[in-house]
Motif scaffolding. Structure first.
Motif, PDB file in Angstrom:
ATOM      1  N   VAL A   1       0.854  -1.194   0.000  1.00  0.00           N
ATOM      2  CA  VAL A   1       0.000   0.000   0.000  1.00  0.00           C
ATOM      3  C   VAL A   1       0.887   1.241   0.000  1.00  0.00           C
ATOM      4  O   VAL A   1       1.799   1.365   0.832  1.00  0.00           O
ATOM      5  CB  VAL A   1      -0.922   0.025   1.235  1.00  0.00           C
ATOM      6  CG1 VAL A   1      -1.747   1.310   1.254  1.00  0.00           C
ATOM      7  CG2 VAL A   1      -1.841  -1.192   1.244  1.00  0.00           C
ATOM      8  N   THR A   2       0.621   2.149  -0.917  1.00  0.00           N
ATOM      9  CA  THR A   2       1.377   3.399  -0.966  1.00  0.00           C
ATOM     10  C   THR A   2       1.218   4.162   0.346  1.00  0.00           C
ATOM     11  O   THR A   2       0.102   4.339   0.838  1.00  0.00           O
ATOM     12  CB  THR A   2       0.895   4.259  -2.147  1.00  0.00           C
ATOM     13  OG1 THR A   2       1.231   3.587  -3.370  1.00  0.00           O
ATOM     14  CG2 THR A   2       1.533   5.636  -2.132  1.00  0.00           C
ATOM     15  N   GLY A   3       2.329   4.593   0.899  1.00  0.00           N
ATOM     16  CA  GLY A   3       2.312   5.327   2.167  1.00  0.00           C
ATOM     17  C   GLY A   3       2.429   4.454   3.403  1.00  0.00           C
ATOM     18  O   GLY A   3       2.512   4.969   4.518  1.00  0.00           O
TER      19      GLY A   3
ATOM     20  N   ALA B   1      11.212   6.413   7.940  1.00  0.00           N
ATOM     21  CA  ALA B   1      12.262   7.435   7.996  1.00  0.00           C
ATOM     22  C   ALA B   1      11.822   8.726   7.322  1.00  0.00           C
ATOM     23  O   ALA B   1      12.225   9.819   7.723  1.00  0.00           O
ATOM     24  CB  ALA B   1      13.531   6.915   7.323  1.00  0.00           C
ATOM     25  N   CYS B   2      10.982   8.602   6.284  1.00  0.00           N
ATOM     26  CA  CYS B   2      10.500   9.777   5.548  1.00  0.00           C
ATOM     27  C   CYS B   2       9.294  10.370   6.260  1.00  0.00           C
ATOM     28  O   CYS B   2       8.134  10.092   5.903  1.00  0.00           O
ATOM     29  CB  CYS B   2      10.136   9.386   4.119  1.00  0.00           C
ATOM     30  SG  CYS B   2      11.562   9.164   3.052  1.00  0.00           S
ATOM     31  N   ARG B   3       9.567  11.188   7.259  1.00  0.00           N
ATOM     32  CA  ARG B   3       8.486  11.822   8.021  1.00  0.00           C
ATOM     33  C   ARG B   3       8.606  13.345   7.922  1.00  0.00           C
ATOM     34  O   ARG B   3       9.488  13.871   7.238  1.00  0.00           O
ATOM     35  CB  ARG B   3       8.545  11.375   9.486  1.00  0.00           C
ATOM     36  CG  ARG B   3       8.500   9.855   9.675  1.00  0.00           C
ATOM     37  CD  ARG B   3       7.221   9.238   9.132  1.00  0.00           C
ATOM     38  NE  ARG B   3       6.037   9.739   9.766  1.00  0.00           N
ATOM     39  CZ  ARG B   3       5.539   9.271  10.918  1.00  0.00           C
ATOM     40  NH1 ARG B   3       6.149   8.269  11.545  1.00  0.00           N
ATOM     41  NH2 ARG B   3       4.440   9.774  11.434  1.00  0.00           N
TER      42      ARG B   3
ATOM     43  N   MET C   1      10.454  10.367  13.099  1.00  0.00           N
ATOM     44  CA  MET C   1      10.704   9.034  12.557  1.00  0.00           C
ATOM     45  C   MET C   1      10.322   7.946  13.560  1.00  0.00           C
ATOM     46  O   MET C   1      10.367   8.153  14.774  1.00  0.00           O
ATOM     47  CB  MET C   1      12.196   8.879  12.190  1.00  0.00           C
ATOM     48  CG  MET C   1      12.645   9.740  11.039  1.00  0.00           C
ATOM     49  SD  MET C   1      14.369   9.385  10.534  1.00  0.00           S
ATOM     50  CE  MET C   1      15.288   9.911  11.986  1.00  0.00           C
ATOM     51  N   THR C   2       9.933   6.783  13.056  1.00  0.00           N
ATOM     52  CA  THR C   2       9.623   5.635  13.906  1.00  0.00           C
ATOM     53  C   THR C   2      10.874   5.249  14.695  1.00  0.00           C
ATOM     54  O   THR C   2      11.968   5.171  14.133  1.00  0.00           O
ATOM     55  CB  THR C   2       9.165   4.433  13.059  1.00  0.00           C
ATOM     56  OG1 THR C   2       8.054   4.826  12.254  1.00  0.00           O
ATOM     57  CG2 THR C   2       8.784   3.252  13.933  1.00  0.00           C
TER      58      THR C   2
ATOM     59  N   ILE D   1       7.509  15.576  -0.237  1.00  0.00           N
ATOM     60  CA  ILE D   1       8.058  14.227  -0.383  1.00  0.00           C
ATOM     61  C   ILE D   1       9.263  14.065   0.542  1.00  0.00           C
ATOM     62  O   ILE D   1      10.259  14.782   0.416  1.00  0.00           O
ATOM     63  CB  ILE D   1       8.453  13.950  -1.842  1.00  0.00           C
ATOM     64  CG1 ILE D   1       7.207  13.971  -2.736  1.00  0.00           C
ATOM     65  CG2 ILE D   1       9.164  12.606  -1.972  1.00  0.00           C
ATOM     66  CD1 ILE D   1       7.483  13.743  -4.197  1.00  0.00           C
ATOM     67  N   CYS D   2       9.148  13.177   1.493  1.00  0.00           N
ATOM     68  CA  CYS D   2      10.218  12.842   2.434  1.00  0.00           C
ATOM     69  C   CYS D   2      10.913  14.081   3.010  1.00  0.00           C
ATOM     70  O   CYS D   2      12.138  14.261   2.859  1.00  0.00           O
ATOM     71  CB  CYS D   2      11.248  11.935   1.769  1.00  0.00           C
ATOM     72  SG  CYS D   2      12.317  11.050   2.935  1.00  0.00           S
ATOM     73  N   PRO D   3      10.174  14.944   3.716  1.00  0.00           N
ATOM     74  CA  PRO D   3      10.771  16.188   4.222  1.00  0.00           C
ATOM     75  C   PRO D   3      11.969  15.977   5.138  1.00  0.00           C
ATOM     76  O   PRO D   3      12.896  16.801   5.142  1.00  0.00           O
ATOM     77  CB  PRO D   3       9.614  16.841   4.987  1.00  0.00           C
ATOM     78  CG  PRO D   3       8.378  16.224   4.418  1.00  0.00           C
ATOM     79  CD  PRO D   3       8.759  14.822   4.062  1.00  0.00           C
TER      80      PRO D   3
END
Length: 300
Positions: free
Chosen positions: A114-116, A146-148, A154-155, A209-211
């Motif tokens: 699933v995207t996202g 990581a891309c938050r 990030m997790t 996108i991935c700030p």
């Protein structure tokens, strides 16, 4: 007459004993030693069934937008037909096609990515995948952890480990003998260094996108460098978790950081967003997966 009768019975008894003795030896498989000079043929031992099957007959994929082929065909759209894992597009030659052939892939491969999605979503995807009873499950997840919005969002590594283990446990409850291929999380720092060469790419990145990695793409000050290095360190920690959890399961193969280490260029990136893999990038991911799965021995 009596003596002759006794003598006859004795002869019969001796002959009968001799016959029975020979029969008994044959029936026992040769308890008596073989005559001198006779070769004894050893019975071959049955070959043990290998734990890892290099030719699984069905494939289910779980993960995120990379496995969905997002932005590989048209802007802001999933394109599962070019997925590295299950797509049927000939230019990609997906893992499923390489393993099963085009017809086999169409009938016996399924894409539940699933995207996202983040690692916390993986167990739910696995619950769907096990319904098909696949012989191989592919996992590519972690980039979105990581891309938050920021590095602090990030997790955590501990949560990432717990969530991946939960997904593996969910799989094993239903399919104890299914094989698992685990891809490493891609190198986000290299993605930044490659994509920032495109003015269009940097404009698209500003849309969010991935700030944590791609924000302020041209900034090279100490603060921006520290932020990117923090994200990169977290990706490496995620990959260590994937390696360790997978290593505890004898039917799981990690790619040995092959995806993370792959030196992709701009041709392997979507020219819609300069972040997701292009069809060429998807093909490279398929190659890495196929090589890992069909190798005689796991990557160490």
């Amino acid at each position: 007459m009596r003596k002759r009768s006794h003598r006859s019975r004795a002869v019969v008894a001796i002959a009968t004993a001799a016959v029975l003795g020979l029969a008994g030896c044959d029936a026992s498989g040769g308890n008596e030693a073989a005559p001198e000079g006779t070769a004894v043929k050893a019975q071959p031992s049955p070959k043990p069934t290998p734990v890892w099957n290099r030719a699984p007959a069905s494939v289910a994929a779980v993960g995120d937008s990379i496995t969905r082929g997002f932005d590989a065909c048209t802007v802001l759209t999933d394109c599962p037909e070019v997925s590295w894992a299950t797509g049927g597009d000939a230019s990609v030659d997906s893992l499923a096609v390489r393993l099963l052939g085009a017809d086999g892939a169409a009938q016996h491969s399924w894409n539940y990515a699933v995207t996202g999605a983040r690692m916390s979503d993986l167990a739910g995807q696995v619950e769907q995948a096990v319904q098909k009873k696949p012989e191989l499950v592919t996992v590519m997840a972690g980039a979105n952890d990581a891309c938050r919005s920021s590095a602090s969002a990030m997790t955590s590594v501990a949560d990432f480990r717990k969530q991946f283990q939960e997904a593996m446990d969910t799989l094993r409850e239903s399919l104890p003998k299914a094989q698992v291929y685990v891809s490493s999380v891609p190198n986000l720092l290299r993605l930044w260094s490659q994509g920032r060469t495109s003015q269009l790419g940097k404009q698209v990145w500003k849309l969010g996108i991935c700030p944590s990695m791609l924000g302020d793409a041209d900034a090279l000050d100490a603060q921006a460098t520290k932020r990117r290095n923090t994200v990169q360190a977290r990706v490496k920690a995620y990959n260590q978790v994937l390696k360790e959890v997978c290593a505890k399961d004898r039917r799981c193969r990690f790619d040995g950081n092959a995806v993370f280490d792959y030196h992709f260029g701009t041709d392997q990136l979507s020219h819609w967003d300069w972040f997701h893999p292009s069809t060429i990038g998807q093909a490279r991911l398929a190659e890495i997966a196929y090589r890992t799965i069909t190798a005689k021995d796991p990557v160490t």
